[in-house]
Structure formats: C-alpha cells, structure tokens
Design a protein around this motif. Structure first.
Motif, PDB file in Angstrom:
ATOM      1  N   ARG A 251      28.923  11.658  67.155  1.00  0.00           N
ATOM      2  CA  ARG A 251      28.266  11.198  66.778  1.00  0.00           C
ATOM      3  C   ARG A 251      28.060  11.864  65.351  1.00  0.00           C
ATOM      4  O   ARG A 251      28.328  11.539  64.182  1.00  0.00           O
ATOM      5  N   ASN A 254      30.850  12.818  62.630  1.00  0.00           N
ATOM      6  CA  ASN A 254      31.476  12.127  62.116  1.00  0.00           C
ATOM      7  C   ASN A 254      32.801  11.680  62.133  1.00  0.00           C
ATOM      8  O   ASN A 254      34.060  11.385  61.274  1.00  0.00           O
ATOM      9  N   ALA A 289      31.164   7.825  58.857  1.00  0.00           N
ATOM     10  CA  ALA A 289      29.448   8.013  58.690  1.00  0.00           C
ATOM     11  C   ALA A 289      28.398   7.955  60.829  1.00  0.00           C
ATOM     12  O   ALA A 289      28.950   6.983  60.192  1.00  0.00           O
ATOM     13  N   GLY A 290      28.805   9.051  61.504  1.00  0.00           N
ATOM     14  CA  GLY A 290      27.844   8.715  62.843  1.00  0.00           C
ATOM     15  C   GLY A 290      28.509   6.898  63.683  1.00  0.00           C
ATOM     16  O   GLY A 290      27.845   6.085  63.383  1.00  0.00           O
ATOM     17  N   LYS A 292      29.160   5.136  66.588  1.00  0.00           N
ATOM     18  CA  LYS A 292      28.816   4.658  67.511  1.00  0.00           C
ATOM     19  C   LYS A 292      29.141   4.909  68.211  1.00  0.00           C
ATOM     20  O   LYS A 292      28.699   4.501  69.492  1.00  0.00           O
ATOM     21  N   THR A 307      29.301   3.218  62.030  1.00  0.00           N
ATOM     22  CA  THR A 307      27.841   2.993  61.929  1.00  0.00           C
ATOM     23  C   THR A 307      27.361   2.873  60.715  1.00  0.00           C
ATOM     24  O   THR A 307      26.344   1.911  59.962  1.00  0.00           O
ATOM     25  N   GLU A 308      26.799   3.947  60.098  1.00  0.00           N
ATOM     26  CA  GLU A 308      26.446   4.480  59.008  1.00  0.00           C
ATOM     27  C   GLU A 308      27.655   3.317  57.857  1.00  0.00           C
ATOM     28  O   GLU A 308      26.579   3.911  56.807  1.00  0.00           O
ATOM     29  N   ASN A 309      28.368   3.702  58.259  1.00  0.00           N
ATOM     30  CA  ASN A 309      29.085   2.509  57.122  1.00  0.00           C
ATOM     31  C   ASN A 309      28.710   1.313  56.911  1.00  0.00           C
ATOM     32  O   ASN A 309      29.341   1.130  56.346  1.00  0.00           O
ATOM     33  N   HIS A 310      28.245   0.599  58.156  1.00  0.00           N
ATOM     34  CA  HIS A 310      28.450  -0.805  58.074  1.00  0.00           C
ATOM     35  C   HIS A 310      29.239  -1.534  58.512  1.00  0.00           C
ATOM     36  O   HIS A 310      29.313  -2.746  57.256  1.00  0.00           O
ATOM     37  N   HIS A 332      24.524  -2.864  53.079  1.00  0.00           N
ATOM     38  CA  HIS A 332      24.954  -3.255  54.406  1.00  0.00           C
ATOM     39  C   HIS A 332      24.027  -4.979  53.793  1.00  0.00           C
ATOM     40  O   HIS A 332      23.929  -5.079  52.823  1.00  0.00           O
ATOM     41  N   ARG A 347      24.645  -1.325  60.620  1.00  0.00           N
ATOM     42  CA  ARG A 347      24.517  -0.607  61.826  1.00  0.00           C
ATOM     43  C   ARG A 347      24.655  -0.868  62.856  1.00  0.00           C
ATOM     44  O   ARG A 347      24.222  -1.043  63.907  1.00  0.00           O
ATOM     45  N   HIS A 349      26.714  -1.390  66.501  1.00  0.00           N
ATOM     46  CA  HIS A 349      27.054  -0.651  66.837  1.00  0.00           C
ATOM     47  C   HIS A 349      27.746  -0.568  68.453  1.00  0.00           C
ATOM     48  O   HIS A 349      28.000   0.351  69.488  1.00  0.00           O
TER      49      HIS A 349
END
Length: 378
Positions: A251, A254, A289-290, A292, A307-310, A332, A347, A349
């Motif tokens: 996470r 990255n 990006a992060g 998950k 996740t943080e790039n959706h 998002h 986001r 997961h």
C-alpha cells in the motif's frame, strides 16, 4: 459444360455471396451489461450509514454453490451474503449473517453473545464452505459456519503486537490483520500483517502461524533479497499461484512484488512513487496509487485494486505488462457504463472472479458491488 468452367455470372454471384459471408461473420462478443449485485445502484448518496443496506463493502468471495459473501468496513462491520447474486435485481436479496451493525464512532457492545467485528477487510471461502474473515482492528482472523451461524477465532489473540511464529495461530499476535487469502490447495491462509510489516501464513491443518515474507521493518522492498530479509512498505494483500508464487500488494510502496524462487522482485512500479500511468507497457515502469487488493484470473494474471486511482488493473506475469480492466482513472464517480472500462468506481478495495469468470468489484465508497465481463476475458 465442364464443371470447372462456370458461367461468369455464376462466378460473380458466388464471389458476392462469399464476400457477404465474410462481412457478416459475428465479431467479438459484446460485453455483458455491468450490473450492481448489491448495494446502492446510484452510488453513495447519503453520509450516514443505513443498517438496512450494504455499507462500504471491502471484499467479496463465492462459495461452491455460487453464493456471494462480502464484508463491510467501518460503516457497517458486518458479514453479508447474497444467495443468488446473478438473479438479484441489485438492491434486494442481501442477508446480513454475522456481526453487529455499528460505525467507527460506536463503542464495543458488552452484551453476551454479540459478535462485534471491527473494520472487516477481507473474506475467503474454503472448499468445505468455511468462511474466513479478516477482523482487522480486532487483530484476528475469524471463521463463520454457514450451517450454524457460529463465529470462531482461528488466529489472533485480539491484541495488537507481534508474537507466536511457530506456535498455535490462536495464541499469536497480529497488528491489524488486513487480508486473508486461501492457497489453491486450501491448506493455508496468507495474512497481510500490515502493522508488523510482514506477510504471515496460517497452516489451517496444524493451526500454526509463521512469517513468510518481511523482516519486520517498514520500507522499500529490496529486489533480489530473500523473503525474510526485505523491508515491506505496507503489505496490504496477497495471493498465491498453484506453483507457489506469491504476489503481494504494498500500500505505502505503491507496488506489486513477486516472491518466486526464494527471492523478492518488484514487478509493478519499481519506482515506488504514487501516481497513474504505464498501461500497455512494462509493469515495472508503471505507477500505482495505494493498491489495496490482489487476486488471480483464470489465466494466472494478477488483478490489482488500484484504489486511489479508482480502477482495477491487471498484471500479466508472462509478458510483464500491465493494463486497465475497469474504472476511469484517475477520476472517481458512480456512473455505470456499457462495460467495465466506461464504469466509474470510487476507491474499490476488493476484486475477484465470480463462478462464470466475470470480474466482481467491491466498489467501496459507492457502497455497492458490481460485476461485468473482463476486457480480453478472464
């Protein structure tokens, strides 16, 4: 007239028919409609969680009968089930089977017999129907018996710490047990022990636990290092192939690392920088990006919840390349499109394949689960 001397008109007619036949050949099958299997069809529209609906789903898994299990994070903290997800209209058919509804601000209950999960992150279903859940902020792994509804602790004392390697899993300490994924043979469960910067393995037969990746130090992983000698930057989720290769999402790092042949190697995002880019090219040059979650498709390719790039991306170990398979990075939203690549996520997961080989995504901040055909097949 000799058979090999047809009239010119007949020859032209035959050529025309052949040309039409080629023109009318069916193209690639169209993507199946993207559907909402459970939760808010239009995405999250209210700030306050509702006990009657799915809130913040973080992961899903299927049993042998095709039933879908899912877990809620801190907006609900429950294990839920949809008996016939492919027949569900999307907003019905959800059954909450374990856990007490509460949000992150609620205090634990003291009443006897109440199952008080705290920040569920993952769910896995064994071949025998036993359901495993990662009860993260209670620092433990639990089981759910679908026949009796009973919940039991299989690993973790419930206190944050690090202890127990080589001994009984139930007496070991974890520090936020994030994800638990089953090995293909069903004999072990990989647990991302993120607070201890380790990936640990529970032997489900002997009921013991050991660390298999990570030195216990947080930091950028070292290419070529032995698994127990590398730092890890936020081990968040792992999956394992039939030949024993492990893929681990980092996470804070990255990145996606591969543990194979006794060494660790970064296969996606060698730079470790957060961002988006690289689709269609080498995974090592791409950005995440992060991330998950990770799981495998039917061809052994690694599905990554970026996740943080959706979005959901896919790494192919055979070619070393990465591609986008769902979502509209890095924006998002909640639009459900004609296919996964035109459907917006918020986001996500969790991601896995359903029994038909379609991609199922826990679209967490949209409070829903969606399904659709993978580009290029699953």
């Amino acid at each position: 007239m000799p058979r090999n001397h047809l009239p010119r008109r007949a020859t032209r007619l035959g050529m025309a028919i052949a040309a039409l036949a080629v023109a009318w050949q069916p193209g690639p099958a169209a993507h199946a409609e993207v559907r909402v299997l459970g939760g808010a069809a239009a995405g999250r529209t209210v700030g306050k969680p509702d006990a009657a609906v799915v809130n913040e789903p973080f992961a899903v898994a299927f049993d042998a009968a095709g039933r879908m299990y899912g877990v809620e994070y801190t907006r609900g903290n429950r294990l839920f089930r949809i008996a016939k997800p492919q027949e569900s209209p999307g907003l019905e058919g959800v059954e909450f089977v374990a856990g007490t509804f509460h949000t992150a601000d609620d205090k634990p209950q003291s009443q006897s017999g109440a199952v008080w999960f705290n920040g569920l992150h993952d769910v896995a279903v064994a071949a025998d129907g036993v359901v495993y859940v990662a009860d993260t902020f209670n620092h433990r792994i639990c089981t759910f018996d679908a026949a009796t509804g009973a919940v039991a602790v299989v690993a973790g004392r419930g206190s944050a710490g690090f202890s127990g390697d080589g001994g009984p899993a139930a007496q070991a300490e974890f520090k936020q047990a994030y994800c638990g994924s089953l090995a293909p043979d069903g004999r072990s469960l990989l647990v991302a022990d993120i607070g201890n910067a380790r990936l640990r393995r529970i032997d489900l037969v002997a009921r013991t636990v050991d660390t298999i990746v990570g030195s216990g130090k947080a930091g950028k992983s070292v290419d070529g290092a032995k698994p127990l000698e590398t730092p890890l930057a936020g081990p968040r989720a792992a999956c394992v192939t039939p030949d024993g290769t492990i893929y681990l999402a980092l996470r804070e790092g990255n990145a996606l690392v591969e543990i194979k042949g006794g060494v660790v190697r970064t296969v996606v995002n060698a730079s470790g920088k957060g961002g988006y880019g690289g689709d269609g090219g080498p995974g090592r040059d791409a950005l995440l990006a992060g991330p998950k979650y990770v799981s495998l498709d039917r061809r052994g390719r690694v599905l990554i919840a970026d996740t943080e790039n959706h979005c959901i991306r896919r790494y192919d170990p055979a070619s070393g390349t990465i591609e986008l398979v769902a979502g509209t990075p890095a924006r998002h939203g909640a639009t459900v499109g004609a296919d996964l690549l035109s459907t917006q996520l918020f986001r996500p997961h969790g991601c896995c394949l359903d029994p038909q080989g379609r991609l199922v995504v826990a679209d967490s901040d949209n409070d829903r689960i969606i399904v659709g055909d993978l580009p290029g097949g699953g």
